[in-house]
Design a protein around this motif. Structure first.
Motif, PDB file in Angstrom:
ATOM      1  N   GLY A  34       2.513  -5.576  -7.416  1.00 59.55           N
ATOM      2  CA  GLY A  34       2.041  -6.771  -6.737  1.00 59.55           C
ATOM      3  C   GLY A  34       0.617  -6.561  -6.282  1.00 59.55           C
ATOM      4  O   GLY A  34       0.192  -5.425  -6.055  1.00 59.55           O
ATOM      5  N   SER A  62      -3.960  -1.928  12.149  1.00 64.08           N
ATOM      6  CA  SER A  62      -5.286  -2.408  12.532  1.00 64.08           C
ATOM      7  C   SER A  62      -6.142  -1.158  12.732  1.00 64.08           C
ATOM      8  O   SER A  62      -6.098  -0.235  11.913  1.00 64.08           O
ATOM      9  N   MET A 101       5.530  -1.355  -2.853  1.00 67.13           N
ATOM     10  CA  MET A 101       4.644  -2.173  -3.685  1.00 67.13           C
ATOM     11  C   MET A 101       3.341  -1.453  -4.014  1.00 67.13           C
ATOM     12  O   MET A 101       2.736  -0.813  -3.159  1.00 67.13           O
ATOM     13  N   THR A 150       1.272   3.510  -2.095  1.00 62.61           N
ATOM     14  CA  THR A 150       0.671   4.748  -2.614  1.00 62.61           C
ATOM     15  C   THR A 150      -0.407   5.260  -1.664  1.00 62.61           C
ATOM     16  O   THR A 150      -1.080   6.239  -1.966  1.00 62.61           O
ATOM     17  N   GLY A 151      -0.595   4.589  -0.529  1.00 62.80           N
ATOM     18  CA  GLY A 151      -1.703   4.925   0.376  1.00 62.80           C
ATOM     19  C   GLY A 151      -1.357   6.021   1.374  1.00 62.80           C
ATOM     20  O   GLY A 151      -0.252   6.572   1.368  1.00 62.80           O
ATOM     21  N   ASN A 152      -2.314   6.311   2.227  1.00 59.64           N
ATOM     22  CA  ASN A 152      -2.189   7.404   3.198  1.00 59.64           C
ATOM     23  C   ASN A 152      -0.980   7.261   4.107  1.00 59.64           C
ATOM     24  O   ASN A 152      -0.259   8.216   4.350  1.00 59.64           O
ATOM     25  N   SER A 179       0.849  -1.209   0.000  1.00 54.60           N
ATOM     26  CA  SER A 179       0.000   0.000   0.000  1.00 54.60           C
ATOM     27  C   SER A 179       0.879   1.251   0.000  1.00 54.60           C
ATOM     28  O   SER A 179       0.594   2.228   0.695  1.00 54.60           O
TER      29      SER A 179
HETATM   30  N1  NAP Z   1      -9.138   5.942   7.609  1.00 52.94           N
HETATM   31  C1  NAP Z   1      -9.188   5.849   8.916  1.00 52.94           C
HETATM   32  O1  NAP Z   1      -9.652   6.736   9.640  1.00 52.94           O
HETATM   33  C2  NAP Z   1      -8.639   4.627   9.571  1.00 52.94           C
HETATM   34  C3  NAP Z   1      -8.509   4.609  10.960  1.00 52.94           C
HETATM   35  C4  NAP Z   1      -7.986   3.467  11.565  1.00 52.94           C
HETATM   36  C5  NAP Z   1      -7.613   2.385  10.791  1.00 52.94           C
HETATM   37  N2  NAP Z   1      -7.760   2.456   9.434  1.00 52.94           N
HETATM   38  C6  NAP Z   1      -7.408   1.280   8.648  1.00 52.94           C
HETATM   39  O2  NAP Z   1      -6.463   1.578   7.626  1.00 52.94           O
HETATM   40  C7  NAP Z   1      -6.717   0.708   6.546  1.00 52.94           C
HETATM   41  C8  NAP Z   1      -6.551   1.365   5.202  1.00 52.94           C
HETATM   42  O3  NAP Z   1      -6.537   2.725   5.272  1.00 52.94           O
HETATM   43  P1  NAP Z   1      -6.822   3.626   4.007  1.00 52.94           P
HETATM   44  O4  NAP Z   1      -8.225   3.500   3.561  1.00 52.94           O
HETATM   45  O5  NAP Z   1      -6.253   4.944   4.367  1.00 52.94           O
HETATM   46  O6  NAP Z   1      -6.022   2.950   2.837  1.00 52.94           O
HETATM   47  P2  NAP Z   1      -4.500   3.080   2.472  1.00 52.94           P
HETATM   48  O7  NAP Z   1      -3.608   2.627   3.552  1.00 52.94           O
HETATM   49  O8  NAP Z   1      -4.311   4.455   1.928  1.00 52.94           O
HETATM   50  O9  NAP Z   1      -4.380   1.996   1.359  1.00 52.94           O
HETATM   51  C9  NAP Z   1      -4.820   2.202   0.068  1.00 52.94           C
HETATM   52  C10 NAP Z   1      -3.732   1.584  -0.789  1.00 52.94           C
HETATM   53  O10 NAP Z   1      -3.856   0.160  -0.739  1.00 52.94           O
HETATM   54  C11 NAP Z   1      -3.404  -0.359  -1.947  1.00 52.94           C
HETATM   55  N3  NAP Z   1      -4.184  -1.528  -2.316  1.00 52.94           N
HETATM   56  C12 NAP Z   1      -5.529  -1.648  -2.277  1.00 52.94           C
HETATM   57  N4  NAP Z   1      -5.887  -2.869  -2.724  1.00 52.94           N
HETATM   58  C13 NAP Z   1      -4.722  -3.510  -3.052  1.00 52.94           C
HETATM   59  C14 NAP Z   1      -4.418  -4.782  -3.573  1.00 52.94           C
HETATM   60  N5  NAP Z   1      -5.384  -5.684  -3.871  1.00 52.94           N
HETATM   61  N6  NAP Z   1      -3.139  -5.099  -3.784  1.00 52.94           N
HETATM   62  C15 NAP Z   1      -2.134  -4.223  -3.526  1.00 52.94           C
HETATM   63  N7  NAP Z   1      -2.367  -3.002  -3.020  1.00 52.94           N
HETATM   64  C16 NAP Z   1      -3.633  -2.653  -2.798  1.00 52.94           C
HETATM   65  C17 NAP Z   1      -3.603   0.723  -2.990  1.00 52.94           C
HETATM   66  O11 NAP Z   1      -2.421   0.797  -3.711  1.00 52.94           O
HETATM   67  P3  NAP Z   1      -2.403   0.738  -5.333  1.00 52.94           P
HETATM   68  O12 NAP Z   1      -3.723   1.276  -5.804  1.00 52.94           O
HETATM   69  O13 NAP Z   1      -1.258   1.639  -5.673  1.00 52.94           O
HETATM   70  O14 NAP Z   1      -2.185  -0.678  -5.681  1.00 52.94           O
HETATM   71  C18 NAP Z   1      -3.844   2.004  -2.204  1.00 52.94           C
HETATM   72  O15 NAP Z   1      -2.853   2.960  -2.421  1.00 52.94           O
HETATM   73  C19 NAP Z   1      -8.129   0.167   6.704  1.00 52.94           C
HETATM   74  O16 NAP Z   1      -8.045  -1.215   6.907  1.00 52.94           O
HETATM   75  C20 NAP Z   1      -8.664   0.837   7.926  1.00 52.94           C
HETATM   76  O17 NAP Z   1      -9.399   0.003   8.775  1.00 52.94           O
HETATM   77  C21 NAP Z   1      -8.246   3.542   8.806  1.00 52.94           C
END
Ligand code: NAP
Length: 274
Positions: free
Chosen positions: A47, A93, A29, A8-10, A6
């Motif tokens: 990946g 988590s 990745m 590219t994610g947050n 992840s």
């Molecule tokens: N947002 C909140 O307030 C918060 C609070 C507490 C916990 N969390 C937890 O944090 C987690 C995720 O947070 P987020 O929504 O901010 O997302 P994130 O960490 O920004 O992740 C999104 C990234 O995941 C990658 N991804 C998605 N599906 C994939 C796959 N099949 N294979 C490889 N990479 C993949 C994407 O990369 P690519 O598109 O570049 O492949 C995208 O950049 C959640 O489980 C959530 O429960 C969030």
């Protein structure tokens, strides 16, 4: 070398930069390398977390890796990592694993924690509260009419800067002593949606309107269809009661630096709302 999934994610984006700036070798990745923007010297690999059996080479030479949330086939991922000789894993988590284990996010996060605990990797679990970056859900309304209309505007929440989650992950991936730990983490202060709108207005240099819109149908839609939005400052009283857990000192205790403020996040990301 450290593998950041992840990337590219947050959180992943910050983690890649922080590890690289601290001198660690990083493999980032993503499913689409053309979308990855990483510092020169960081290796980018493609990946899919849904297809961990195809990730054997991605784990080549990796000592520890980062997983954000419950996306993909986590048991498969842990098995592939373990077979490749990886030593550590850091899982994002959710604080809801502790405060709302009955919710979809809380329950899913607990299950992910259980999986990393029973793996033979040295695991560290991060349980962040609501991300500061969730307010990007407000960008369209701010751009279009300078207004935010959350279902409740007065419920406080100690939102956490994703860079602080990344800092914790970086420490856990590169130092001894974090194996088996569970870190609940929040930002440094409790802010209501109204406070956050004010801070965004200051970062943008314009006054924004924050109007409470207690639309019951909207609240039910959010809680049923998009539980993640319930942590996006769109609180759902009585349906998903996200009462603030209070402020934790985890960020400062583990990283040695005070937790970043929402104001800092707003200043760094004001361009997203223009
Ligand atoms: N947002 C909140 O307030 C918060 C609070 C507490 C916990 N969390 C937890 O944090 C987690 C995720 O947070 P987020 O929504 O901010 O997302 P994130 O960490 O920004 O992740 C999104 C990234 O995941 C990658 N991804 C998605 N599906 C994939 C796959 N099949 N294979 C490889 N990479 C993949 C994407 O990369 P690519 O598109 O570049 O492949 C995208 O950049 C959640 O489980 C959530 O429960 C969030």
């Amino acid at each position: 070398m450290i593998l950041v999934t992840s990337a590219t994610g947050n959180v992943g984006g910050h983690l890649v930069r922080q590890l690289h700036e601290s001198g660690f070798a990083v493999r980032a990745m993503t499913r689409d390398s053309s979308r990855a923007s990483v510092p020169a010297g960081v290796e980018v690999v493609e990946g899919d977390l849904e297809a961990p059996a195809s990730l054997g080479e991605v784990f080549d030479g990796i000592s520890g890796f980062f997983v954000s949330g419950t996306t993909g086939d986590l048991p498969g991922l842990l098995g592939t990592a373990s077979a490749a000789g990886v030593k550590r894993v850091v899982l994002v988590s959710s604080f809801l694993a502790r405060t709302h284990p009955e919710s979809a996010i809380g329950g899913g996060s607990l299950e992910a924690e259980r999986l990393v605990r029973k793996s033979d990797l040295e695991e560290t679990v991060l349980r962040p509260w609501e991300y500061a970056s969730n307010v990007t859900a407000w960008a369209e309304g701010i751009r279009a009419e300078g207004a935010v209309r959350p279902p409740t505007a007065g419920l406080p929440s100690p939102v956490v800067h994703p860079a602080d989650i990344a800092s914790l992950a970086a420490h856990a991936l590169t130092e001894e002593g974090h194996g088996g730990q569970t870190y609940p983490l929040t930002g440094p202060e409790e802010l209501t949606p109204r406070d956050k709108v004010r801070a965004l207005g200051e970062a943008l240099g314009r006054e924004l309107v924050c109007e409470e819109r207690p639309d019951q149908r909207e609240l039910e839609r959010i809680s049923e269809q998009a539980p993640d939005e319930a942590t996006a400052g769109l609180m759902v009283p009585g349906v998903c009661s996200l009462r603030s857990p209070g402020v934790t000192d985890t960020v400062e205790r583990v990283t040695g630096s005070p937790a970043r403020s929402f104001g800092q996040w707003a200043a760094e990301n004001a361009h997203l709302f223009r």
